[in-house]
Write a protein that holds these residues in place. Structure first.
Motif, PDB file in Angstrom:
ATOM      1  N   ILE A 122      30.888 -37.729  42.882  1.00 22.54           N
ATOM      2  CA  ILE A 122      30.673 -36.358  42.413  1.00 22.54           C
ATOM      3  C   ILE A 122      31.260 -36.121  41.019  1.00 22.54           C
ATOM      4  O   ILE A 122      30.964 -35.124  40.373  1.00 22.54           O
ATOM      5  CB  ILE A 122      31.293 -35.365  43.433  1.00 22.54           C
ATOM      6  N   VAL A 123      32.081 -37.066  40.565  1.00 18.19           N
ATOM      7  CA  VAL A 123      32.692 -36.917  39.254  1.00 18.19           C
ATOM      8  C   VAL A 123      31.638 -36.877  38.156  1.00 18.19           C
ATOM      9  O   VAL A 123      31.832 -36.262  37.099  1.00 18.19           O
ATOM     10  CB  VAL A 123      33.715 -38.043  39.003  1.00 18.19           C
ATOM     11  N   GLY A 124      30.459 -37.504  38.402  1.00 14.83           N
ATOM     12  CA  GLY A 124      29.378 -37.459  37.415  1.00 14.83           C
ATOM     13  C   GLY A 124      28.836 -36.060  37.227  1.00 14.83           C
ATOM     14  O   GLY A 124      28.434 -35.675  36.121  1.00 14.83           O
ATOM     15  N   CYS A 125      28.803 -35.291  38.302  1.00 19.19           N
ATOM     16  CA  CYS A 125      28.337 -33.902  38.204  1.00 19.19           C
ATOM     17  C   CYS A 125      29.309 -33.041  37.409  1.00 19.19           C
ATOM     18  O   CYS A 125      28.915 -32.050  36.803  1.00 19.19           O
ATOM     19  CB  CYS A 125      28.169 -33.312  39.609  1.00 19.19           C
ATOM     20  N   ILE A 126      30.572 -33.434  37.417  1.00 20.31           N
ATOM     21  CA  ILE A 126      31.583 -32.645  36.696  1.00 20.31           C
ATOM     22  C   ILE A 126      31.690 -33.104  35.247  1.00 20.31           C
ATOM     23  O   ILE A 126      31.690 -32.285  34.320  1.00 20.31           O
ATOM     24  CB  ILE A 126      32.948 -32.764  37.406  1.00 20.31           C
ATOM     25  N   LEU A 127      31.784 -34.412  35.047  1.00 25.67           N
ATOM     26  CA  LEU A 127      31.980 -34.932  33.698  1.00 25.67           C
ATOM     27  C   LEU A 127      30.708 -34.931  32.857  1.00 25.67           C
ATOM     28  O   LEU A 127      30.783 -34.823  31.627  1.00 25.67           O
ATOM     29  CB  LEU A 127      32.528 -36.370  33.761  1.00 25.67           C
ATOM     30  N   GLY A 128      29.554 -35.070  33.495  1.00 21.37           N
ATOM     31  CA  GLY A 128      28.295 -35.150  32.760  1.00 21.37           C
ATOM     32  C   GLY A 128      28.101 -34.024  31.757  1.00 21.37           C
ATOM     33  O   GLY A 128      27.891 -34.270  30.557  1.00 21.37           O
ATOM     34  N   PRO A 129      28.168 -32.771  32.200  1.00 22.97           N
ATOM     35  CA  PRO A 129      27.947 -31.673  31.264  1.00 22.97           C
ATOM     36  C   PRO A 129      29.071 -31.480  30.241  1.00 22.97           C
ATOM     37  O   PRO A 129      28.867 -30.832  29.212  1.00 22.97           O
ATOM     38  CB  PRO A 129      27.849 -30.435  32.176  1.00 22.97           C
ATOM     39  N   VAL A 130      30.252 -32.056  30.507  1.00 21.74           N
ATOM     40  CA  VAL A 130      31.407 -31.817  29.633  1.00 21.74           C
ATOM     41  C   VAL A 130      31.523 -32.864  28.528  1.00 21.74           C
ATOM     42  O   VAL A 130      32.083 -32.583  27.455  1.00 21.74           O
ATOM     43  CB  VAL A 130      32.697 -31.778  30.493  1.00 21.74           C
ATOM     44  N   ILE A 131      30.995 -34.068  28.755  1.00 21.89           N
ATOM     45  CA  ILE A 131      31.170 -35.177  27.808  1.00 21.89           C
ATOM     46  C   ILE A 131      30.740 -34.822  26.371  1.00 21.89           C
ATOM     47  O   ILE A 131      31.446 -35.146  25.410  1.00 21.89           O
ATOM     48  CB  ILE A 131      30.440 -36.439  28.311  1.00 21.89           C
ATOM     49  N   PRO A 132      29.595 -34.142  26.159  1.00 20.20           N
ATOM     50  CA  PRO A 132      29.186 -33.872  24.766  1.00 20.20           C
ATOM     51  C   PRO A 132      30.153 -32.970  23.988  1.00 20.20           C
ATOM     52  O   PRO A 132      30.188 -33.046  22.753  1.00 20.20           O
ATOM     53  CB  PRO A 132      27.818 -33.186  24.929  1.00 20.20           C
ATOM     54  N   TRP A 133      30.908 -32.135  24.680  1.00 13.11           N
ATOM     55  CA  TRP A 133      31.784 -31.191  23.971  1.00 13.11           C
ATOM     56  C   TRP A 133      32.819 -31.910  23.095  1.00 13.11           C
ATOM     57  O   TRP A 133      32.849 -31.704  21.882  1.00 13.11           O
ATOM     58  CB  TRP A 133      32.439 -30.246  24.982  1.00 13.11           C
ATOM     59  N   PRO A 134      33.683 -32.802  23.638  1.00 11.71           N
ATOM     60  CA  PRO A 134      34.638 -33.482  22.748  1.00 11.71           C
ATOM     61  C   PRO A 134      33.995 -34.563  21.888  1.00 11.71           C
ATOM     62  O   PRO A 134      34.456 -34.839  20.777  1.00 11.71           O
ATOM     63  CB  PRO A 134      35.657 -34.083  23.720  1.00 11.71           C
ATOM     64  N   ALA A 135      32.894 -35.161  22.393  1.00 11.44           N
ATOM     65  CA  ALA A 135      32.276 -36.264  21.638  1.00 11.44           C
ATOM     66  C   ALA A 135      31.673 -35.768  20.325  1.00 11.44           C
ATOM     67  O   ALA A 135      31.804 -36.427  19.287  1.00 11.44           O
ATOM     68  CB  ALA A 135      31.204 -36.933  22.496  1.00 11.44           C
ATOM     69  N   VAL A 136      31.039 -34.608  20.341  1.00  4.77           N
ATOM     70  CA  VAL A 136      30.402 -34.085  19.128  1.00  4.77           C
ATOM     71  C   VAL A 136      31.438 -33.462  18.192  1.00  4.77           C
ATOM     72  O   VAL A 136      31.261 -33.462  16.971  1.00  4.77           O
ATOM     73  CB  VAL A 136      29.292 -33.081  19.506  1.00  4.77           C
ATOM     74  N   ALA A 137      32.539 -32.984  18.746  1.00  5.96           N
ATOM     75  CA  ALA A 137      33.591 -32.395  17.904  1.00  5.96           C
ATOM     76  C   ALA A 137      34.440 -33.460  17.220  1.00  5.96           C
ATOM     77  O   ALA A 137      35.057 -33.180  16.182  1.00  5.96           O
ATOM     78  CB  ALA A 137      34.490 -31.490  18.751  1.00  5.96           C
ATOM     79  N   ALA A 138      34.478 -34.661  17.776  1.00  2.00           N
ATOM     80  CA  ALA A 138      35.387 -35.704  17.272  1.00  2.00           C
ATOM     81  C   ALA A 138      35.159 -36.081  15.811  1.00  2.00           C
ATOM     82  O   ALA A 138      36.131 -36.197  15.055  1.00  2.00           O
ATOM     83  CB  ALA A 138      35.294 -36.939  18.168  1.00  2.00           C
ATOM     84  N   PRO A 139      33.914 -36.303  15.328  1.00  2.00           N
ATOM     85  CA  PRO A 139      33.763 -36.698  13.915  1.00  2.00           C
ATOM     86  C   PRO A 139      34.316 -35.669  12.936  1.00  2.00           C
ATOM     87  O   PRO A 139      35.006 -36.023  11.971  1.00  2.00           O
ATOM     88  CB  PRO A 139      32.245 -36.868  13.754  1.00  2.00           C
TER      89      PRO A 139
END
Length: 197
Positions: A122-139
């Motif tokens: 079930i961790v995929g249902c939680i992490l899936g929608p959240v992953i783009p938030w820090p990934a796109v902010a990082a650069p």
């Protein structure tokens, strides 16, 4: 005799009105007739009004000497300084991070949601929608824009991307999850770019 007496009285009266020669010599300023034109111009230039309105090196020197701080000249045609932190590589990595993170988000989310056997974590249902938030902010955050500003822009971009994903899926059932992920990727990256401009 009478005419001579009258003339003498008239001359004495004029002498009394005009004053003594010592008093006439003591008068200074603009009433003095012996001042030359160059001396008069020099006296006007040394006055307080000419110092305030004067331009050029002498006027500036008087302003600085009197303690008046002159404002810097404003040029309306001068372009504003560009933000050197958001460079072309930062923009490129923002789009790459958006594409990779949205693909990962779609994979994790729908592998969890569409698993009828419930064996997928079930961790995929939680992490899936959240992953783009820090990934796109990082650069942008690593380039020195500021973590708060970068994460705020990415949060708005993620909300816009989720809306674009949902609208794309509602528009046609034949569009795959990854096809809708292209729309969400573009909206997310473009929103971050617009907010960090």
């Amino acid at each position: 005799m009478t005419r001579t007496l009258c003339s003498a009285v008239a001359l004495a009266s004029w002498a009394g009105l005009a004053g003594s020669p010592a008093e006439s010599a003591a008068q200074t300023g603009p009433q003095a007739h012996g001042m030359s034109l160059s001396a008069a111009i020099a006296e006007v230039r040394s006055g307080p009004f000419h110092a305030m309105a004067g331009s050029g090196p002498s006027g500036d020197a008087r302003l600085i000497g009197s303690g008046t701080r002159a404002m810097p000249a404003f040029d309306p045609l001068q372009s504003a300084p560009e933000d050197s932190l958001v460079t072309a590589p930062v923009i490129l990595f923002t789009f790459v991070a958006a594409a990779a993170s949205h693909v990962a988000a779609v994979f994790l989310l729908f592998s969890c949601v569409e698993d009828d056997s419930y064996k997928s974590p079930i961790v995929g249902c939680i992490l899936g929608p959240v992953i783009p938030w820090p990934a796109v902010a990082a650069p942008a955050a690593s380039a020195g824009v500021g973590a708060g500003k970068a994460f705020k822009a990415s949060a708005f971009g993620l909300l816009g991307g989720a809306a674009a994903f949902s609208l794309t899926k509602l528009a046609s059932d034949r569009i795959s999850h990854y096809g809708a992920g292209v729309a969400s990727t573009l909206v997310h990256a473009l929103t971050v770019r617009a907010m960090l401009r």
